[in-house]
Design an enzyme around this catalytic site. Structure first.
Site, mmCIF file in Angstrom:
data_model
loop_
_atom_site.group_PDB
_atom_site.id
_atom_site.type_symbol
_atom_site.label_atom_id
_atom_site.label_comp_id
_atom_site.label_asym_id
_atom_site.label_seq_id
_atom_site.Cartn_x
_atom_site.Cartn_y
_atom_site.Cartn_z
ATOM 1 N N ASP A 1 48.108 33.611 27.578
ATOM 2 C CA ASP A 1 46.961 34.340 28.121
ATOM 3 C C ASP A 1 45.729 33.468 28.325
ATOM 4 O O ASP A 1 44.842 33.845 29.088
ATOM 5 C CB ASP A 1 46.600 35.520 27.204
ATOM 6 C CG ASP A 1 47.636 36.630 27.268
ATOM 7 O OD1 ASP A 1 48.395 36.652 28.258
ATOM 8 O OD2 ASP A 1 47.686 37.450 26.343
ATOM 9 N N SER B 1 38.559 30.249 46.147
ATOM 10 C CA SER B 1 38.948 29.753 44.829
ATOM 11 C C SER B 1 39.221 28.253 44.894
ATOM 12 O O SER B 1 39.744 27.730 45.880
ATOM 13 C CB SER B 1 40.173 30.509 44.314
ATOM 14 O OG SER B 1 41.233 30.429 45.241
ATOM 15 N N HIS C 1 45.681 26.952 40.116
ATOM 16 C CA HIS C 1 46.555 27.958 40.725
ATOM 17 C C HIS C 1 46.764 27.730 42.214
ATOM 18 O O HIS C 1 47.654 28.339 42.814
ATOM 19 C CB HIS C 1 46.020 29.371 40.459
ATOM 20 C CG HIS C 1 44.813 29.752 41.240
ATOM 21 N ND1 HIS C 1 43.538 29.733 40.721
ATOM 22 C CD2 HIS C 1 44.680 30.170 42.525
ATOM 23 C CE1 HIS C 1 42.674 30.137 41.640
ATOM 24 N NE2 HIS C 1 43.337 30.396 42.745
#
Length: 372
Positions: free
Chosen positions: A229, A305, A164
């Protein structure tokens, strides 16, 4: 086909048995991992690089949700482990892979994001100061991405981070084409490299030296159009630098079950946004796990992250203690725990399949990736 799917996802359990001796050392298990090889590669349209960089992710599916989900089919797993490669010139390719089982084993265990704090009670993070710590292993393996995340050195020219930080699930983020990786270096009083300005009252000032990224691998499982998901199960990416970084790196390893971790704890260091310019170290207990994820409450903030989650265990073959990266810190999540919302920080586990994929990206030869 169902039996084959079960083998792929649950194979390669540890050969080692946890002994009962009071002198037992937490030992790295011996895994035989599958083989993942490219089958075909084709060009894609050049990305737009129009997504905003995300420093955390969200998913409504918690531990129980993941544990009760049906196993993906063999074709779905192949699709998730296929990958895109982004090059520094902006070109993009997609590579389809094949999965081959050369050995088998036994069994292994298989809400909305909060926007601000990821701190649980007393803030237990430690800022690392002084070049004697920052420039030495293992802290020296932590690097900063120009998109705002953290990464970990896992080879001479490779950095492991969260997907991400590069791609929001639909598009590559702004700055991904000109992605850089920052290494902390001492800053001299007059800007001279390496000058010693430390004192007992003032930590030595540090600066980042940046290296451009040559290419980036992102698994298709992260692309929401393919995995939906379960995308966060594949929230990892590998960056190849344009030149070697010349630092000691930390090897990757297959994540053992949480009950086999020393003290049930994990460790990681990252560049949390609330402490700009500081490398922040923390450790904590694993609270729950699925086949692909570790749920814990390590204090962290956005910016951390992409950090490599590691443990230190005894390497029986080499007769020494060794740290290995067993996961990638993804970020903060609210999850549903028995009908009650509870917040966790989540890390993506390096499973046998992910190990085979990441190792192949690094080494380019599956024969070097048979032992996890």
């Amino acid at each position: 086909m169902a039996a084959l799917t079960t083998l792929i996802l649950l194979l390669c359990a540890a050969k080692d048995v946890m002994p009962s001796s009071p002198h037992w050392k937490p030992t790295w298990p011996s895994y035989r991992v599958p083989v993942i090889l490219p089958q075909s590669t084709f060009n894609l349209d050049k990305p737009q690089f129009d997504a905003e960089a995300r420093l955390e992710v969200a998913s409504p599916c918690g531990p129980e949700c993941h544990k009760s989900s049906p196993l993906p089919t063999y074709e779905e797993v192949k699709n998730y482990l296929s990958y895109e490669t982004l090059y520094a010139n902006g070109s993009l390719t997609e590579t389809e892979v094949g999965i081959y089982i050369l050995s088998s084993g036994g069994d292994e265990s298989r809400g909305k994001s909060r926007t601000k704090r990821q701190i649980y009670g007393y803030d237990s993070r430690f800022s690392i100061f002084g070049k004697d710590f920052l420039l030495n292993y293992p802290f020296s393996t932590s690097v900063k991405l120009s998109t705002g995340c953290t990464g970990t050195l896992v080879a001479e020219k490779h950095v492991l981070t969260a997907a991400h930080c590069i791609h929001d699930g639909k598009s590559y983020v702004k700055g991904a084409q000109k992605l850089r990786v920052g290494f902390l270096k001492p800053r001299g009083k007059n800007g001279s490299k390496g000058a010693n300005i430390t004192s007992s009252a003032m930590p030595e000032k540090m600066k980042f030296q940046w290296i451009r990224v040559k290419r980036t691998h992102v698994p298709k499982g992260w692309i929401k159009g393919n995995a939906n998901d379960i995308g966060m199960d594949y929230d990892y990416a590998l960056l190849e630098l344009k030149k070697p970084h010349k630092r000691k790196f930390m090897k990757i390893g297959v994540s053992p079950p949480a009950r086999h971790l020393p003290g049930g704890r994990i460790h990681f260091s990252g560049y949390d946004n609330d402490r700009p310019g500081n490398l922040v170290y923390r450790f904590c207990d694993v609270k729950d796990e699925t086949y692909d994820l570790l749920y814990q409450q390590c204090d962290a903030q956005p910016g951390a992250s992409g950090s490599g989650v590691y443990v230190r265990m005894w390497k029986r073959q080499n007769h020494k203690w060794e740290r290995k990266i067993i996961g990638i810190f993804s970020g903060h999540q609210w999850v549903d725990m028995n009908g009650t919302p509870q917040d966790f920080n989540v890390a993506v586990r390096i499973t046998p399949l992910k190990y085979a994929q990441i190792c192949y990206w690094i080494k380019g030869n599956y024969l070097d990736c048979r032992e996890g």
